[in-house]
Write an enzyme that holds these catalytic residues in place. Structure first.
Site, PDB file in Angstrom:
ATOM      1  N   ASP A   1      -6.491   0.890   1.039  1.00 16.73           N
ATOM      2  CA  ASP A   1      -6.463   1.369   2.418  1.00 16.73           C
ATOM      3  C   ASP A   1      -7.748   0.850   2.878  1.00 16.73           C
ATOM      4  OD1 ASP A   1      -8.164   3.229   1.533  1.00 16.73           O
ATOM      5  OD2 ASP A   1      -7.245   4.703   2.566  1.00 16.73           O
TER       6      ASP A   1
ATOM      7  N   LYS B   1       0.845  -1.312  -0.076  1.00 16.36           N
ATOM      8  CA  LYS B   1      -0.063   0.030   0.063  1.00 16.36           C
ATOM      9  C   LYS B   1       0.973   1.373   0.184  1.00 16.36           C
ATOM     10  CE  LYS B   1      -1.570   2.079   3.624  1.00 16.36           C
ATOM     11  NZ  LYS B   1      -2.030   2.528   4.881  1.00 16.36           N
TER      12      LYS B   1
END
Length: 391
Positions: free
Chosen positions: A277, A259
């Site tokens: 997320d 991420k």
């Protein structure tokens, strides 16, 4: 054989005709009676000849494949034509009876009509919603997903990373600090951190206790201090103090996962990536783009629905929408611009006036999360966030 039997029968009399015929042949030379008898015998032979023909005609009428005169073929053709036309008319009747079974089921309509969806999908947790809009094909899913992204691009034309940064180093550090807190809190904290430690070399040599004190407002400050100092040392030792621009290198840094790596690649290096997320995970599951819960599988599944060039902006659009309208606990369904495309419409507040009260940031007339947002955001009516400790 039938013709021979019929002619034999025709030659018989009612009282033993075979004997009379024999007597007639013996007396034929001298008597007139024998001549008259011979004359009477001739018609009987003609009748016998007519009987086989009549029998054949009768057999032909009874047998469909038998030879008939041309005049008799026309009715048969008409009859067969009527049967054929009746057979052709029969299938449509069956199709008509089965047509309702082939119609698209009602749940598919709720994807494009929120009013209908509210009638069939009551307000309930996301777990009670069907795994996919019923009857939606892969092609339809791709089209719906891309349309949602286009709609969000119009709603958030100024979408951007909501972390303040001036270079890749600042972005990777800020992204690591954003775990378990808001971007606003990170933006209020990093000015002091970067003012004291502006380079990887400076942060790598920093006193951990001093760094912890600066990072305390972000939560989990001890673990985060260890990560940012560790990644700074790795940058100095392995990459000459420069942030690498490759995924396989970034994920080797302490505290940096896929991420964080995609945030850096997409926004500091212009290389497409999907940022999965908590907001992204929640929304793509609500929209039925995927059923996966593992971030890596979500990334792969959603990425397959879009061109690679759309990945970075797609991440911004989805995350912005999750922070402003489609919240975790109380989504503002009544104020959502993509409600007609959302299978989960009705999970949140559907009354427009009540839904407006749930909006956040610039959608509610409030400041955003960046202290130094892009000019495009300010031009669109966005407001910069206040610094740490302000009012």
């Amino acid at each position: 054989m039938s013709a021979e039997r019929d002619s034999a029968v025709g030659e018989q009399g009612s009282d033993g005709g075979r004997k009379t015929a024999g007597a007639a042949r013996t007396a034929a030379a001298g008597t007139g009676a024998s001549a008259s008898a011979a004359k009477k015998a001739a018609p009987s032979k003609k009748a016998a000849a007519r009987k086989p023909a009549a029998a054949k005609k009768a057999a032909a009428e009874k047998t469909p494949g038998a030879t008939k005169p041309a005049a008799n073929k026309t009715p048969a053709k008409k009859a067969s034509a009527k049967k054929a036309s009746a057979a052709k008319k029969a299938p449509p009747a069956k199709k008509a009876s089965s047509a309702p079974l082939k119609k698209a089921p009602a749940p598919r309509k709720q994807v494009v009509a929120p009013k209908k969806a509210t009638a069939s999908v009551p307000a309930a947790p996301a777990k009670t919603v069907a795994a996919h809009p019923q009857g939606e094909s892969r092609t339809a899913l791709v089209r719906r997903a891309r349309r949602i992204n286009r709609e969000l691009a119009e709603v958030y034309p100024y979408a951007h990373p909501e972390l303040d940064f001036e270079n890749p180093f600042q972005l990777v550090v800020a992204t690591v600090l954003s775990a378990q807190t808001t971007d606003l809190r990170v933006n209020q904290t990093t000015p002091a951190l970067f003012a004291k430690y502006p380079t990887p070399e400076d942060l790598a040599a920093a006193n951990p206790e001093e760094v912890e004190e600066i990072l305390r407002p972000t939560g989990f400050f001890r673990a985060k201090t260890k990560s940012v100092i560790g990644l700074s040392k790795a940058l100095v030792e392995q990459f000459g103090g420069e942030v690498p621009g490759r995924l396989e290198d970034l994920v080797k840094l302490p505290g940096v996962g896929r991420k964080t790596a995609f945030v850096v690649l997409g926004n500091a290096f212009g290389r497409p990536g999907i940022t999965v997320d908590t907001h992204f995970q929640r929304l793509v599951r609500r929209w039925k783009w995927t059923d996966e819960t593992d971030p890596d599988k979500i990334e792969a599944g959603v990425g397959a629905l879009f061109p690679k060039s759309d990945w970075t902006d797609l991440s911004h659009h989805v995350i912005w929408h999750g922070r402003r309208i489609c919240h975790a606990r109380k989504p503002a369904c009544g104020a959502c611009p993509i409600a007609p495309l959302c299978p989960a419409y009705g999970e949140g507040e559907t009354d427009p006036e009540k839904a407006k009260k749930l909006l956040k940031y610039e959608k509610a007339g409030q400041p955003g999360q960046r202290l130094k947002p892009p000019q495009a955001y300010l031009d669109a009516g966005g407001r910069a966030a206040p610094p740490l400790g302000a009012g």
